[in-house]
Design a protein around this motif. Structure first.
Motif, PDB file in Angstrom:
ATOM      1  N   ARG A  13      62.330  10.112 -57.721  1.00 23.92           N
ATOM      2  CA  ARG A  13      63.730  10.532 -57.572  1.00 23.92           C
ATOM      3  C   ARG A  13      64.671   9.544 -58.266  1.00 23.92           C
ATOM      4  N   GLY A  38      59.512  17.790 -58.316  1.00 23.36           N
ATOM      5  CA  GLY A  38      60.639  18.254 -57.522  1.00 23.36           C
ATOM      6  C   GLY A  38      61.587  17.123 -57.162  1.00 23.36           C
ATOM      7  N   GLN A  39      61.032  15.968 -56.839  1.00 24.63           N
ATOM      8  CA  GLN A  39      61.867  14.815 -56.519  1.00 24.63           C
ATOM      9  C   GLN A  39      62.616  14.334 -57.764  1.00 24.63           C
ATOM     10  N   GLY A  42      65.405  16.658 -58.421  1.00 20.60           N
ATOM     11  CA  GLY A  42      66.455  16.465 -57.427  1.00 20.60           C
ATOM     12  C   GLY A  42      67.353  15.286 -57.786  1.00 20.60           C
ATOM     13  N   ARG A  45      69.453  16.292 -60.801  1.00 21.43           N
ATOM     14  CA  ARG A  45      70.576  17.160 -60.412  1.00 21.43           C
ATOM     15  C   ARG A  45      71.701  16.364 -59.773  1.00 21.43           C
ATOM     16  N   ASP A  46      71.355  15.402 -58.915  1.00 21.31           N
ATOM     17  CA  ASP A  46      72.381  14.562 -58.286  1.00 21.31           C
ATOM     18  C   ASP A  46      73.186  13.807 -59.339  1.00 21.31           C
TER      19      ASP A  46
END
Length: 58
Positions: A13, A38-39, A42, A45-46
């Protein structure tokens, strides 16, 4: 005292967030595992939301 390693998903992430801050596209994700991918996405996207709101200089 031993230092504990960070969790792999937390690291994914954080790397995705850094990629988003630097302006890389989402196809540059280096992970194949669905959980890590997925992390990473994520975090990416942040960072992109932060860039869109003017948090980072382009």
């Amino acid at each position: 005292m031993k230092r504990q390693k960070r969790d792999r998903l937390d690291r994914a992430r954080a790397r995705g967030y850094q990629a988003g801050v630097t302006g890389k596209n989402r196809e540059s994700c280096p992970y194949q595992c669905l959980d890590a991918r997925g992390q990473w996405l994520g975090g990416w996207r942040d960072a992109m939301e932060g860039r869109g709101s003017g948090l980072f200089m382009k």
